[in-house]
Design an enzyme around this catalytic site. Structure first.
Site, short mmCIF file in Angstrom:
data_model
loop_
_atom_site.label_atom_id
_atom_site.label_comp_id
_atom_site.label_asym_id
_atom_site.label_seq_id
_atom_site.Cartn_x
_atom_site.Cartn_y
_atom_site.Cartn_z
N ASP A 761 -8.23 17.83 0.43
CA ASP A 761 -7.17 17.23 -0.06
C ASP A 761 -7.58 17.16 -1.60
O ASP A 761 -7.36 15.98 -2.16
CB ASP A 761 -6.70 15.98 0.62
CG ASP A 761 -5.22 15.61 0.14
OD1 ASP A 761 -4.64 16.41 -0.58
OD2 ASP A 761 -4.65 14.53 0.47
N ARG A 765 -3.93 13.54 -7.83
CA ARG A 765 -3.78 12.09 -7.31
C ARG A 765 -4.91 11.75 -6.41
O ARG A 765 -4.97 10.57 -6.45
CB ARG A 765 -2.40 12.51 -6.42
CG ARG A 765 -2.68 13.32 -5.06
CD ARG A 765 -1.44 13.12 -4.35
NE ARG A 765 -1.75 14.39 -3.32
CZ ARG A 765 -1.72 15.34 -3.61
NH1 ARG A 765 -1.47 15.96 -4.67
NH2 ARG A 765 -2.10 16.41 -2.37
P1 AMP Z 1 -5.64 5.11 -1.82
O1 AMP Z 1 -5.33 4.26 -0.61
O2 AMP Z 1 -7.20 5.32 -1.95
O3 AMP Z 1 -4.96 6.38 -2.03
O4 AMP Z 1 -5.34 4.31 -3.22
C1 AMP Z 1 -3.96 3.90 -3.48
C2 AMP Z 1 -3.81 3.62 -4.83
O5 AMP Z 1 -4.72 2.47 -5.28
C3 AMP Z 1 -4.52 4.78 -5.79
O6 AMP Z 1 -3.51 5.87 -5.89
C4 AMP Z 1 -4.85 4.14 -6.85
O7 AMP Z 1 -3.81 3.93 -7.91
C5 AMP Z 1 -5.28 2.61 -6.59
N1 AMP Z 1 -6.83 2.75 -6.30
C6 AMP Z 1 -7.35 2.97 -5.22
N2 AMP Z 1 -8.84 2.89 -5.34
C7 AMP Z 1 -9.16 2.54 -6.63
C8 AMP Z 1 -9.99 2.34 -7.43
N3 AMP Z 1 -11.27 2.34 -6.89
N4 AMP Z 1 -9.93 1.79 -8.79
C9 AMP Z 1 -8.71 1.74 -9.09
N5 AMP Z 1 -7.74 2.20 -8.38
C10 AMP Z 1 -7.80 2.33 -7.14
#
Ligand code: AMP
Length: 991
Positions: A761, A765
């Site tokens: 994937d 994004r």
């Molecule tokens: P995920 O569940 O990993 O897709 O995370 C959802 C959203 O949270 C992502 O699209 C980012 O905007 C934010 N996010 C996740 N991990 C991080 C990180 N390590 N640092 C900053 N933003 C994060």
């Protein structure tokens, strides 16, 4: 006629009335100095006439003589009081007038008349019915003259007919029940200097105890540091607008004004004054700031203590002076502490990658009391002895830039190979330029290197091969020795060998016949170890053979034979002189060659580890324990929500582990009420992430599983996901910055593919960006492709797949490999170059699948360099083995970064022709031909190899292209198929 009963009653009434009056009027304490200004707080009255306070005769005029009668009585304090009474209740047609003396208006337009009187109840008087009345009339007459003797009755204007609220009887008197009436009437719109009042009795029994005439005014007051003077209320009920004037040492901020209401009260103040600079507001006044204090802002109410490292010695200071060695920057507010330049940066770490270097350092220990520390990089090129240095001049690139770096990290590219550089990392802050002190910097010395090119590789016999190498032309003197690592293909983890030589060729023997070996070469230079070049595969023959056709190779062979003889002598010497057995040497080597063997598990080869899927664990919790560190929840501070994940919120916060620096982290938590499978899947991501350790893969800090909610803690990426980051900064980056980001992603993906991890994937994004623009691959969820990704759609075979990012073979039959990740990487390249545009725009998933199958590929985004679009097209080769490997992509991007001019030619997105749509061009030179087939990056390769005419390229083969350094299979295929066309069409090339 007079009524005897009135006197005692009056005395009592007056006594009472007096005390009552004292209550109505303010006491002496609350009255202002002027007794005529009895103001209570916000409102006050000014008395124009008070019959009670007259000492002598009131001098009022009463007529006819048998009518109103003036009577003097003493109150309990023996103060004389003047009253008027009339009681001709037995006689008809009474018309008795009592006229006051002239009452000056005193500026008022509206006056109030308060009368206090008693009135006898007619029913209590026997025999008076028909003549006795229970009302009287009150009139006024305006005049500028105070000495009028006679005013005709008809000139008076009636104010009102006054009736008693309380009348009294004889019995009441006996019982001493008080029946004093108080009535207040007002007259508006007075305009002459004064007026007379008159009371007309028409047959009542009245005692007029007191008449008071007054007007109201709003008293002098200070509001919001503006002084509002005494103000007489307006006529009727109109408000009077009054402008305020600022008190001493204050200045007008917003024109102060206030309205005086009809009943003498001030309404809400509007506008205000502020104490001028150096003065503060205290008790409605402006007082100077004391030494040690200052006031720099008009709108601050109070003086403030001098900020740190500053002082004020005088009263009324508007700012504090900085102590010696401390400064205030031009843009600093006066309230900011004085600060000083920072100390030098420290702990520099430099990672040299051939001709580029990444430098990181720790911020200065003393920031000088400021938060705006930045860094400048100064470059010097030094002689090998390290003494003589000169400025580096232009041609070097700094990413993000050279001066004013806000983060302690820089990537420097385009350095000369095998050269000594000294970089001074200077720390500055907002007051550095105000200080005459020395610059605060730390120096970092590096020596660049370059990948060694293997210019010849030859199967020499069934058990040996020969390699010849070449360092960069200008700097080959700097090479101390070459190091060759080799191993049997597919066996690198078990057994590999390292050989070293000072010469530029090497014959490796003692190999197995008919076996494929992988070779990699690197140089050791005066500046240290270089990096390994790409992998070269050679298969030993089953028969002995010598197949040398190139005269250069003959030379090399001759040299190698000579080397072999020397080696033989060396071996014999070794055998006899040392008496030691040299039999461990499998290869006949140059005397300078060293050889090392490594067994599995003892030394890790880069990329030799394989990732372990958590599902291979019987107990998934064991996988979490093996790969993720348990963090105590008390070390985590959650600060704010930054996103929403599949399993719950994503927050940012801080992590402070014992004896470690506090760091910013992202915290994913598992929402309450989860099923066991969800917990497993949630933590599965941590088990996967925890196995990776690469600067372009999101780093797992640990997990919280011992308390709820269960959490996954990762490093914090300040700029969030790449797609939204690019959309937010549309068009704001240089091509080199974009390529830098792509290089990072490719490097992370190379690491993953080396570990045999297929992401499935890969999309912008799912890339996170930190404050240094470093891109890191994220999203390793187990159920990721199936559930989490909103882009994922169901395919005909049932799986849920992000169609636009996925290679055709993965969509068609779920063949997910690193090669399908490369396809997705091509899409990410397109997303990055189009600043987050949606691939294939609004086309439906079905249309995308159909178009790809028919050979359609995304056109170059606007301002996209030709070579980048070409790389995308390579990633989107239908046959997956034709796609470049991530390692190759990294190398290609590195070359672009090193030679930014390769990125100068932009693809024309509007005229770009889909390769599927065949079109004929006429070409007359090798350059034109390569341009037509979009392979301009190889013009130099052809020239260097001597292919300068179209005729000369007509019979090129795969191996010749490889020798020229064109190693990508896709590119080779493209060039060769175009050569076939050349052969068929002469110089009419079909692309
Ligand atoms: P995920 O569940 O990993 O897709 O995370 C959802 C959203 O949270 C992502 O699209 C980012 O905007 C934010 N996010 C996740 N991990 C991080 C990180 N390590 N640092 C900053 N933003 C994060």
């Amino acid at each position: 006629m007079s009524f005897w009963w009135i006197y005692p009653v009056l005395v009592t009434l007056c006594t009472l009335f007096y005390s009552q009056a004292l209550r109505t009027y303010p006491s002496n304490e609350v009255m202002k100095s002027d007794a005529l200004h009895p103001c209570v707080l916000t409102s006050c009255t000014v008395t124009l006439l008070d019959s009670m306070s007259a000492l002598g005769d009131l001098g009022w005029v009463a007529y006819p003589p048998e009518g109103w009668e003036e009577i003097s009585v003493m109150d309990e304090r023996n103060t004389p009081m003047r009253t008027y009474q009339v009681c001709n209740v037995l006689e008809v047609n009474q018309n008795n007038w009592l006229r006051t003396s002239w009452i000056p208006r005193g500026g008022a337009q509206r006056v109030y008349i308060e009368i206090k009187f008693t009135l006898r109840d007619c029913n209590s008087l026997p025999g008076v019915s028909g003549t006795c009345k229970e009302t009287f009339n009150m009139y006024y007459f305006e005049s500028n003259y105070g000495n009028l003797q006679h005013i005709p009755e008809n000139q008076f204007i009636k104010i009102d007919t006054i009736a008693a609220d309380e009348s009294f009887t004889q019995v009441d008197v006996g019982d001493r029940v008080m029946k004093l009436n108080t009535e207040v009437r007002d007259i508006s719109n007075l305009y002459k200097k004064g007026f007379y009042l008159a009371f007309q009795d028409v047959g009542a029994c009245i005692a007029l105890v007191s008449v008071r005439v007054f007007y109201k005014k709003c008293p002098t007051t200070i509001r919001n540091l503006a002084l509002f003077p005494d103000t007489v209320t307006g006529r009727d009920s109109a408000l009077v607008e009054v402008k305020g004037s600022c008190v001493n040492n204050s200045v007008e901020f917003d024109a102060p004004k206030m309205y005086c209401s009809a009943d003498g009260g001030w309404l809400v103040p509007i506008g205000r004054c502020f104490c001028k600079l150096g003065y503060e507001e205290k008790k409605n006044r402006c007082q100077p700031c004391l030494p040690g204090y200052y006031k720099a802002l008009l709108t601050d109410a109070l003086c403030a203590m001098c900020p740190a490292h500053s002082f004020s010695l005088q009263d009324s200071s508007t700012e504090c002076t900085c102590e010696k060695g401390f400064y205030r920057a031009e843009m600093d507010p006066k309230s900011a502490a004085c600060s000083r330049p920072p100390s030098a940066p420290h702990n520099p770490i430099s990672t040299v990658n051939e001709t580029s270097v990444i430098m990181e350092w720790s911020p200065p220990e003393d920031s000088g009391g400021r938060k705006d520390v930045t860094y400048n990089i100064h470059c010097r090129r030094c002689q090998p002895e390290g003494q003589k240095c000169s400025p580096c001049g232009s041609g070097i690139h700094y990413i993000p830039w050279q001066f004013g770096l806000s983060h302690p990290r820089v990537l420097i590219t385009d350095l000369l190979p095998y050269t000594n550089y000294t970089f001074d990392i200077e720390a500055l802050n907002g007051v550095s330029e105000l200080s005459s002190g020395p610059k605060q910097f730390i120096s970092v010395k590096i020596t660049t290197s370059q990948v060694v090119n293997v210019i010849l590789k030859e199967r020499k016999s069934k058990d040996s091969v020969t390699l010849a190498f070449q360092g960069p032309e200008k700097t080959k003197d700097a090479v101390v020795e070459y190091e060759v690592i080799y191993y049997e293909k597919n066996q690198k983890e078990q057994n590999y060998t390292i050989l070293k030589t000072k010469s530029t060729f090497m014959t490796v023997d003692g190999l197995k016949p008919g076996t494929t070996y992988v070779f990699r070469v690197r140089a050791h230079t005066v500046g240290g170890q270089g990096i390994y070049g790409g992998e070269i595969e050679l298969e030993t023959s089953t028969e002995d053979m010598i197949a040398i056709t190139d005269p250069n190779q003959i030379t090399i062979l001759a040299i190698s034979v000579a080397g072999g003889i020397i080696l033989l002598i060396f071996l014999v010497t070794c055998f006899f002189v040392s008496g030691r057995h040299c039999g461990y040497i499998k290869a006949k080597q140059d005397p300078d060659e060293d050889k090392m063997h490594f067994q599995h598990g003892r030394v890790k080869l880069p990329g030799s580890r394989t990732y372990i899927h958590p599902h291979t664990y019987e107990d998934p919790n064991q996988a979490v324990r093996d790969f993720a560190k348990e963090i105590d929840v008390s070390s985590i501070r959650i600060e704010r929500v930054i996103g929403a994940g599949e399993f719950g919120e994503v927050c940012s916060g801080r992590l402070k582990l014992p004896s470690k620096r506090e760091i910013c982290v992202a915290i994913k938590s598992l929402k309450v009420g989860y099923a066991e499978k969800q917990r497993r899947d949630f933590l599965g991501e941590a088990s996967i992430m925890g196995q990776f350790d690469h600067p372009n893969i999101i780093r797992l800090e640990g997990v919280v599983t011992k308390c709820k909610p269960v959490m996954i803690i990762t490093e914090y990426m300040e700029n969030g996901s790449l797609d939204s980051f690019l959309k937010k900064h549309d068009g704001q980056f240089t091509v080199i910055q974009l390529v830098g980001m792509l290089r990072g992603i490719a490097s992370g993906m190379k690491y993953l593919s080396d570990m045999n991890y297929v992401h499935r994937d890969l999309a912008a994004r799912n890339i996170l960006v930190n404050s240094n623009l470093v891109c890191k691959v994220s999203d390793f969820g187990l159920s990721r492709v199936l559930e989490d990704d909103p882009e994922a759609a169901y395919t005909t075979r049932g799986g849920k797949i992000p169609i636009r990012w996925t290679a055709p073979e993965a969509i068609a039959y779920r063949k997910f490999t690193s090669a399908s990740d490369v396809w997705s990487y091509g899409i990410v390249m397109w997303e990055v170059n189009s600043y987050g545009e949606r691939p294939y725009w609004e086309m439906s998933n079905q249309d995308v699948i159909k178009a790809i199958d028919e050979g359609y590929r995304l056109p170059p985004p606007m301002d996209c360099p030709v070579v980048l679009h070409q790389l995308m097209l390579d990633c989107w080769q239908k046959c997956r083995s034709d796609r470049p490997k991530f390692g190759q992509i990294v190398n290609i991007l590195d070359k672009f970064i090193r030679t930014p001019s390769t990125l100068n030619e932009l693809a024309n997105s509007s005229t770009w022709q889909d390769p599927n749509m065949q079109e004929a061009f006429t070409v007359t030179s090798v350059e034109e031909w390569l341009e037509a087939v979009k392979m301009t990056q190889y013009i130099e390769h052809f020239t260097m190899a001597g292919y300068v005419t179209l005729d000369s390229v007509l019979y090129l083969s795969n191996s010749e292209l490889t020798k020229m350094g064109i190693t990508l299979t896709g590119h080779q295929k493209k060039i060769l198929s175009s050569i076939q066309n050349l052969q068929a069409l002469g110089t009419h090339v079909q692309i």
